[in-house]
Design a protein around this motif. Structure first.
Motif, PDB file in Angstrom:
ATOM      1  N   GLY A  59       0.924  -1.014   0.037  1.00 35.10           N
ATOM      2  CA  GLY A  59      -0.194   0.167  -0.598  1.00 35.10           C
ATOM      3  C   GLY A  59       0.453   0.940  -0.025  1.00 35.10           C
ATOM      4  N   LEU A  60       2.060   1.223  -0.353  1.00 35.64           N
ATOM      5  CA  LEU A  60       2.877   2.651  -0.797  1.00 35.64           C
ATOM      6  C   LEU A  60       2.662   2.675  -2.168  1.00 35.64           C
ATOM      7  N   TYR A  61       1.485   3.968  -2.257  1.00 34.23           N
ATOM      8  CA  TYR A  61       1.142   3.764  -3.437  1.00 34.23           C
ATOM      9  C   TYR A  61       2.204   4.758  -4.336  1.00 34.23           C
ATOM     10  N   ALA A  62       2.328   5.989  -3.241  1.00 38.67           N
ATOM     11  CA  ALA A  62       3.129   7.389  -4.119  1.00 38.67           C
ATOM     12  C   ALA A  62       4.211   6.453  -4.587  1.00 38.67           C
ATOM     13  N   GLU A  63       5.263   5.460  -3.468  1.00 42.82           N
ATOM     14  CA  GLU A  63       6.019   5.064  -4.045  1.00 42.82           C
ATOM     15  C   GLU A  63       6.219   4.090  -4.903  1.00 42.82           C
ATOM     16  N   CYS A  64       5.151   2.839  -5.485  1.00 48.52           N
ATOM     17  CA  CYS A  64       5.408   2.545  -7.362  1.00 48.52           C
ATOM     18  C   CYS A  64       4.962   3.709  -7.884  1.00 48.52           C
ATOM     19  N   TYR A 115      -0.164  13.468  -2.972  1.00 45.50           N
ATOM     20  CA  TYR A 115      -0.853  14.296  -1.733  1.00 45.50           C
ATOM     21  C   TYR A 115      -2.612  14.126  -1.748  1.00 45.50           C
ATOM     22  N   LEU A 116      -2.421  15.130  -2.792  1.00 44.96           N
ATOM     23  CA  LEU A 116      -3.923  14.769  -3.360  1.00 44.96           C
ATOM     24  C   LEU A 116      -4.640  13.903  -3.793  1.00 44.96           C
ATOM     25  N   VAL A 117      -3.696  13.053  -4.241  1.00 42.50           N
ATOM     26  CA  VAL A 117      -3.813  11.971  -5.559  1.00 42.50           C
ATOM     27  C   VAL A 117      -4.542  10.308  -3.936  1.00 42.50           C
ATOM     28  N   LEU A 118      -3.388  10.588  -3.370  1.00 41.64           N
ATOM     29  CA  LEU A 118      -2.857   9.320  -2.595  1.00 41.64           C
ATOM     30  C   LEU A 118      -4.645   9.182  -1.667  1.00 41.64           C
ATOM     31  N   PHE A 121      -7.711   9.166  -3.578  1.00 41.33           N
ATOM     32  CA  PHE A 121      -8.315   7.745  -4.656  1.00 41.33           C
ATOM     33  C   PHE A 121      -7.331   6.438  -3.985  1.00 41.33           C
ATOM     34  N   THR A 122      -6.358   6.522  -3.395  1.00 40.75           N
ATOM     35  CA  THR A 122      -5.975   5.161  -2.949  1.00 40.75           C
ATOM     36  C   THR A 122      -6.294   5.521  -1.203  1.00 40.75           C
ATOM     37  N   PRO A 123      -6.208   3.727  -0.391  1.00 37.61           N
ATOM     38  CA  PRO A 123      -6.151   3.915   1.214  1.00 37.61           C
ATOM     39  C   PRO A 123      -4.403   4.145   1.890  1.00 37.61           C
ATOM     40  N   SER A 124      -4.559   4.878   1.326  1.00 38.19           N
ATOM     41  CA  SER A 124      -2.993   5.065   2.008  1.00 38.19           C
ATOM     42  C   SER A 124      -3.153   5.639   3.647  1.00 38.19           C
TER      43      SER A 124
END
Length: 201
Positions: A59-64, A115-118, A121-124
């Motif tokens: 779940g580290l989506y920004a890292e992806c 930050y806004l994307v996370l 759109f994600t459960p970060s």
């Protein structure tokens, strides 16, 4: 302190083969970068592809997204570093004013957008931290691709924040790799300064 050490040992024991491969190729990449060798790029691409798979699962989506960016910048850097038919290879140098403006736009603009994307759109669970680690690394990779000495500074800002983030997400070996990357980057900065000084008028 003992509980932290015990947790670290447990995490190391649980490290998968894919994590070990990502760490090995990641170390090789930064050592090649420190030595100013173009082979850092294909090595880094392998490490990055493995990392994307692992980071997506925790779940580290920004890292992806960061690692996807690494792949793009690795191909760009690989091309940019290669000696062209009638042109000399790109020399190590300091970033100029325009490059610093672009760097800061990448850092702070990227931080805000990620930050806004996370959060949207994600459960970060760590959107601010994840976005900051990624945006500073984005800027560092851009400078690395252009062979700018300051790439090591931006990459180490990212590394400094990434170490506790990986540990928090139970990726002990990624945290250890990042400590190694931090140390190598310090030496890389001073080595690149030595390379650039004789070229400075």
């Amino acid at each position: 302190m003992q509980s932290w050490i015990a947790l670290f040992i447990d995490q190391v024991k649980a490290t998968t083969l894919l994590e070990w491969l990502a760490v090995i190729f990641g170390v090789a990449e930064v050592i090649l970068a420190k030595a100013n060798k173009v082979w850092l790029y294909p090595t880094g691409i392998v490490a990055t592809l493995i990392s994307i798979y692992l980071l997506l699962n925790i779940g580290l989506y920004a890292e992806c997204l960061l690692n996807g960016y690494y792949i793009v910048m690795s191909f760009y850097g690989w091309y940019y570093w290669i000696k062209k038919r009638d042109q000399p290879a790109v020399k190590v140098s300091y970033a100029n004013r325009q490059e610093w403006i672009i760097t800061l736009l990448i850092v702070f603009g990227g931080w805000g957008v990620l930050y806004l994307v996370l959060v949207s759109f994600t459960p970060s669970t760590v959107p601010v931290w994840d976005a900051w680690v990624s945006s500073t690394a984005w800027a560092g990779m851009w400078l690395l691709a252009r062979r700018k000495i300051e790439n090591w500074v931006l990459l180490n800002v990212s590394n400094l924040f990434a170490i506790p983030l990986f540990y928090h997400k139970n990726l002990a070996m990624f945290a250890v790799l990042t400590v190694i990357l931090f140390i190598v980057a310090v030496f890389g900065y001073f080595e690149w300064r030595k390379i650039a000084e004789p070229l400075t008028p």
